[in-house]
Write a protein that holds these residues in place. Structure first.
Motif, PDB file in Angstrom:
ATOM      1  N   HIS A 116      13.516  25.573 -46.484  1.00  0.00           N
ATOM      2  CA  HIS A 116      13.522  23.831 -46.349  1.00  0.00           C
ATOM      3  C   HIS A 116      14.970  23.363 -46.157  1.00  0.00           C
ATOM      4  O   HIS A 116      15.087  22.565 -45.375  1.00  0.00           O
ATOM      5  N   GLN A 126      10.734  34.642 -41.829  1.00  0.00           N
ATOM      6  CA  GLN A 126       9.894  34.449 -40.811  1.00  0.00           C
ATOM      7  C   GLN A 126       9.923  35.946 -40.366  1.00  0.00           C
ATOM      8  O   GLN A 126       8.637  36.483 -39.777  1.00  0.00           O
ATOM      9  N   GLY A 135       5.279  26.175 -48.762  1.00  0.00           N
ATOM     10  CA  GLY A 135       4.481  25.325 -47.602  1.00  0.00           C
ATOM     11  C   GLY A 135       5.361  24.754 -46.755  1.00  0.00           C
ATOM     12  O   GLY A 135       6.677  25.148 -46.423  1.00  0.00           O
ATOM     13  N   SER A 136       4.744  23.941 -45.677  1.00  0.00           N
ATOM     14  CA  SER A 136       5.519  23.545 -44.709  1.00  0.00           C
ATOM     15  C   SER A 136       6.497  22.576 -44.878  1.00  0.00           C
ATOM     16  O   SER A 136       6.410  21.554 -45.685  1.00  0.00           O
ATOM     17  N   ASP A 138       7.741  20.447 -42.742  1.00  0.00           N
ATOM     18  CA  ASP A 138       7.169  18.994 -42.140  1.00  0.00           C
ATOM     19  C   ASP A 138       6.850  18.129 -43.022  1.00  0.00           C
ATOM     20  O   ASP A 138       6.941  16.901 -42.886  1.00  0.00           O
ATOM     21  N   ASP A 141       6.385  20.241 -48.324  1.00  0.00           N
ATOM     22  CA  ASP A 141       5.490  21.227 -49.115  1.00  0.00           C
ATOM     23  C   ASP A 141       6.408  22.155 -50.113  1.00  0.00           C
ATOM     24  O   ASP A 141       6.600  23.396 -49.487  1.00  0.00           O
TER      25      ASP A 141
END
Length: 252
Positions: A116, A126, A135-136, A138, A141
């Motif tokens: 993040h 990745q 978590g995301s 965006d 999370d």
């Protein structure tokens, strides 16, 4: 003459005792930190980079044009500095994530901060066959999701939304940008977790684990209690091997 002789003997004995004491302390330190040195030895190369998270979004840029770094990351860097010094790295080859070049991505990497806040951490995670992920970004999370069991690991807060327990992931693997080099990731849900991740690399709970001691690629999760604004007791949760082979110690 007798008194002079006694003085000389006493001085020589004192000098020998001093030298022996220093030598003994040195040997004891070498033995005590042998596992830490073994862990970091393969990273002692000219292309080693320690890559920090940095906050440079517009709202952060207004307050500090050079970018902002979290306190937890600074604590992690201080812990790393002490550990790497035991492996003969005199100063941290430090750079921020947004300044790491494409060529520098191909060296040995120590990534401080989760996906993040550290874009290089996001790129590397990745590309690795991980079962633990955050978590995301965006939706901010910070939970950790276990793809193997479906478990969701969450931080704990009190009634005033103060963090009581943080958590994080530690990873050692082949650098996906260059299979001849390695990467270590220290990623907390929040900065306390990142700081604790660095501390975990010096603890026998992790260093003594068979996968870690055998120099295998691994991913691990942990939790850490927070009190007085600092990480306290660190609990290692799970250590799993990765489908990624590491080079023999000292190779490259």
């Amino acid at each position: 003459m007798r008194s002079v002789h006694d003085i000389v003997v006493n001085l020589v004995a004192a000098a020998l005792a001093f030298v022996f004491g220093r030598f003994y302390d040195r040997l004891r330190a070498l033995w005590r930190f042998r596992s830490v040195r073994a862990f970091w030895k393969p990273f002692v190369t000219d292309d080693l980079k320690v890559v920090t998270s940095i906050f440079i979004q517009e709202e952060h840029y207004i307050w500090e044009r050079s970018g902002l770094v979290g306190v937890g990351d600074v604590m992690a860097l201080n812990e790393l500095r002490q550990q790497l010094q035991r492996a003969s790295v005199e100063s941290l080859p430090l750079t921020s994530s947004h300044q790491l070049t494409g060529m520098e991505r191909r060296g040995n990497l120590i990534l401080v901060g989760g996906p993040h806040s550290n874009q290089v951490t996001a790129e590397v995670m990745q590309r690795l066959p991980l079962t633990f992920r955050f978590g995301s970004v965006d939706v901010h999370d910070a939970n950790i999701y276990d793809a193997s069991t479906g478990e969701v690991m969450r931080c704990a807060v009190d009634g005033r939304d103060q963090l009581l327990v943080d958590q994080g992931i530690v990873i050692r693997a082949v650098n996906p940008f260059n299979p001849a080099r390695r990467v270590v990731i220290l990623a907390g849900s929040f900065g306390f977790g990142t700081s604790a991740a660095a501390q975990l690399l010096a603890l026998p709970d992790l260093l003594g684990h068979p996968l870690v001691a055998a120099d295998q690629a691994f991913e691990a999760t942990f939790s850490v209690e927070i009190a007085g604004g600092t990480p306290q007791r660190i609990e290692l949760r799970t250590v799993r091997g990765l489908d990624s082979r590491l080079l023999p110690a000292g190779a490259g």
